[in-house]
Design a protein around this motif. Sequence first.
Motif, mmCIF file in Angstrom:
data_model
loop_
_atom_site.group_PDB
_atom_site.id
_atom_site.type_symbol
_atom_site.label_atom_id
_atom_site.label_comp_id
_atom_site.label_asym_id
_atom_site.label_seq_id
_atom_site.Cartn_x
_atom_site.Cartn_y
_atom_site.Cartn_z
ATOM 1 N N LYS A 303 -78.817 -35.852 94.806
ATOM 2 C CA LYS A 303 -77.359 -35.821 94.660
ATOM 3 C C LYS A 303 -76.816 -34.422 94.969
ATOM 4 N N PHE A 304 -77.510 -33.418 94.466
ATOM 5 C CA PHE A 304 -77.080 -32.038 94.710
ATOM 6 C C PHE A 304 -77.125 -31.723 96.202
ATOM 7 N N ILE A 341 -71.804 -27.946 89.651
ATOM 8 C CA ILE A 341 -72.590 -29.104 90.079
ATOM 9 C C ILE A 341 -73.970 -29.076 89.429
ATOM 10 N N LEU A 342 -74.552 -27.887 89.309
ATOM 11 C CA LEU A 342 -75.848 -27.771 88.639
ATOM 12 C C LEU A 342 -75.765 -28.285 87.201
ATOM 13 N N LEU A 347 -79.478 -29.547 86.436
ATOM 14 C CA LEU A 347 -80.475 -28.867 87.262
ATOM 15 C C LEU A 347 -80.565 -27.401 86.866
ATOM 16 N N LYS A 348 -81.699 -26.782 87.150
ATOM 17 C CA LYS A 348 -81.892 -25.369 86.858
ATOM 18 C C LYS A 348 -81.819 -24.565 88.150
ATOM 19 N N GLY A 349 -81.113 -23.435 88.085
ATOM 20 C CA GLY A 349 -80.970 -22.590 89.263
ATOM 21 C C GLY A 349 -81.532 -21.200 89.015
ATOM 22 N N PHE A 350 -82.236 -20.661 90.011
ATOM 23 C CA PHE A 350 -82.843 -19.338 89.904
ATOM 24 C C PHE A 350 -82.567 -18.527 91.166
ATOM 25 N N ILE A 371 -79.852 -18.008 87.331
ATOM 26 C CA ILE A 371 -78.664 -17.574 88.069
ATOM 27 C C ILE A 371 -77.643 -16.876 87.168
ATOM 28 N N GLU A 372 -77.356 -17.453 86.004
ATOM 29 C CA GLU A 372 -76.357 -16.854 85.122
ATOM 30 C C GLU A 372 -76.768 -15.454 84.698
ATOM 31 N N LEU A 373 -78.045 -15.260 84.397
ATOM 32 C CA LEU A 373 -78.547 -13.937 84.015
ATOM 33 C C LEU A 373 -78.474 -12.975 85.191
#
Length: 383
Positions: A303-304, A341-342, A347-350, A371-373
Amino acid sequence: MKKINLTKSEEETYFIKGRSIPKGCKYCLKGSKAVLFLNGICQKPDHCSWYCPISEERRDKDVTFADEIEIITKEELLKEIKMINAQGMSITGGEPLSEINFEKTLDYIKYVKLNKGRKFHIHLYTNGIDFNENKADKLSMAGLDEIRFHPAKEHWVNIEKALNKKMKVGAELPVIPEKEEIETLEKLIIYLNTIGADFINLNEFEYCFPNSQALKERGFQLKNGSIASVINSQETGLDLIRKIGAKVSIKMHLCSIRAKDYYQLKNRYIRRAKNIKLPYEVITEEGLLVFGQIEGDKKELDKFYKNLLFNLRIQNKFISYDEKNIKIPFYISIKGQVLSILEKYQLKGFIVETTPFRLSKYQQITEKTPIELFKEEYGFNGN
């Protein structure tokens, strides 16, 4: 006595103003020299074997490497030379000029010169034990441009056999900050100048895992804030150049650990990264590759992926989807729309940073940050 002026290069090496540095060093510092590690076979001379920095993976082993890549054929060496757009090559070991290695060394020199041309600069390191005039002639005819000796005192005389052979001749040794070692080093420099050699390279003494126990037992300590520099080595080397520089005319060059372990490696990585970079990757100042990596359930990744293509209209060439994760440019992955969307699809983003290699046995993940960090650490607002 005429006073000398020391110059510090951008790469944190030191030399006498007006004398420059050996040509091989110039290419190395630019990252434009491929390193051919012929093999780990050596006579293990007493004067240097105790601080040898060669890893267990290579020591005493009949294995050959071009930079970090283990090779079997000469064609693989050429591939690595091309990969970093090399302007030259250094040959090391082990001992390239031992009886067991000499013909192999000659073959590599001839092969590379044949394929890269006469201007492709090749230099070589040797302990000088098995060196003689016959070998000097053969090396010169093969096309060797520069030879660097690391000899015990009883083999200093062998250096003379390389003179007047159309090769630049010098020595390269670490600065071991002990009185007797420095006195011997000073005598070697005078000797090199007397016989008409071209240069002396002084290396900051390196503390590394393979030699750490030996150095510790002899009382050597790490410089504060460093993981490889021995206390007082660089300072002692600079003092030696100041003391003796005006008495000799040869080139004197002090190479710091930072020059070798940071600048030389970084510049070579940058050259390699430019040749292997994929559209979703960005090259860092250190020559590493950075990208965003999305992980999670396969259905949600599908989907992403469709959202990237049809809603965000990201070109397909900027997306890599291998069924396990999705890789996209890091500057896209930190955008607010993408993060929303994540979250929606859980979902996890790096943000991932790797060394510039494709084969997993050589590629290392140097950082993998959520990603947030990442945004918080580097001050990105996602706009």
